[in-house]
Design an enzyme around this catalytic site. Sequence first.
Site, PDB file in Angstrom:
ATOM      1  N   LYS A 106      28.761  23.199  49.489  1.00 34.63           N
ATOM      2  CA  LYS A 106      29.113  22.631  48.194  1.00 34.63           C
ATOM      3  C   LYS A 106      28.044  21.597  47.869  1.00 34.63           C
ATOM      4  CE  LYS A 106      32.354  20.085  45.400  1.00 34.63           C
ATOM      5  NZ  LYS A 106      33.430  19.089  45.355  1.00 34.63           N
ATOM      6  N   GLY A 167      38.009  11.997  41.385  1.00 32.19           N
ATOM      7  CA  GLY A 167      39.045  11.051  41.772  1.00 32.19           C
ATOM      8  C   GLY A 167      39.736  10.349  40.625  1.00 32.19           C
ATOM      9  N   ALA A 193      37.081  18.550  40.254  1.00 31.57           N
ATOM     10  CA  ALA A 193      37.091  17.107  39.995  1.00 31.57           C
ATOM     11  C   ALA A 193      37.958  16.751  38.796  1.00 31.57           C
ATOM     12  CB  ALA A 193      35.688  16.553  39.796  1.00 31.57           C
ATOM     13  N   GLY A 194      38.787  15.734  39.013  1.00 32.35           N
ATOM     14  CA  GLY A 194      39.567  15.145  37.943  1.00 32.35           C
ATOM     15  C   GLY A 194      40.956  15.692  37.738  1.00 32.35           C
ATOM     16  N   ASN A 215      41.374  17.474  45.515  1.00 36.40           N
ATOM     17  CA  ASN A 215      41.394  16.631  46.703  1.00 36.40           C
ATOM     18  C   ASN A 215      42.259  15.400  46.480  1.00 36.40           C
ATOM     19  OD1 ASN A 215      38.794  15.330  48.977  1.00 36.40           O
ATOM     20  ND2 ASN A 215      40.986  15.161  49.064  1.00 36.40           N
TER      21      ASN A 215
END
Length: 264
Positions: A106, A167, A193-194, A215
């Site tokens: 990644k 995040g 992301a987000g 995540n």
Amino acid sequence: MSDNPSIQPLTIAGRTFQSRLLVGTGKFSSNQVMRDTLAASGTELVTVALKRANLTGENDPFANILDFLESDRYLVMPNTAGAMNAEEAVRIARLARAAGLPEWVKLEIHPDPNYLLPDPVETLKAAEQLVREGFTVLPYINADPVLAQRLQDVGVATVMPLGSPIGSNRGIETRAQIEIIIEQARVPVVVDAGLGLPSQAAEAMEMGADAVLVNTAIAVASDPPAMSRAFASAVRAGRCAFELGQSPVNRTAQATSPLTAFLD
């Protein structure tokens, strides 16, 4: 009708995955919680920031995150998070390969510590080099359709546009651009992301994204395994809805129980 309709598997670089939920391994309160959460999620592809992995070969269950990731259960994909430029990202990927990790990477290059937005110039440069060296490259990018096309021309395995900053849990703030990327894609599109809620993951899948990576929203939840199951269900529901297609949209109301002749 089945309560759990099957969906098409995800294929990346010739490898098939039943789950379309990718999960990161950062921010968990412990490696044990991470292990239980990944199992609950049903994911088959996880990302690991190499700076968090002990590659010395010493068995240290308190420091080595890799001890908690079953290689026969997950494809463990090294993450170049922390790289400030292409040179650093390539070095991290080579180190992971030398340590025996899969040649999947990644690719993350975000020099700005406040917003962690990916550097498009350095990402393209690193992708070119890593593809030449035989890596399967999954680049994290801004939702930039032009960059996505350039990366596909280079030979990346996916493109991974952000929904909002890493995040942030703000959801999909780049919907219009992601829709263009999906429309033009020749490789799987992973929204990365987000995403802060399962409903946002479902939204990405309904748009036609091939997968999502989550995540923070899972790792910092009050019950990470339960939240991972919620995300997994949302991803399945969103993908199923996309494959079935939306019902016709009408400008006017359409009665669900039309009047019949006996009322005349």
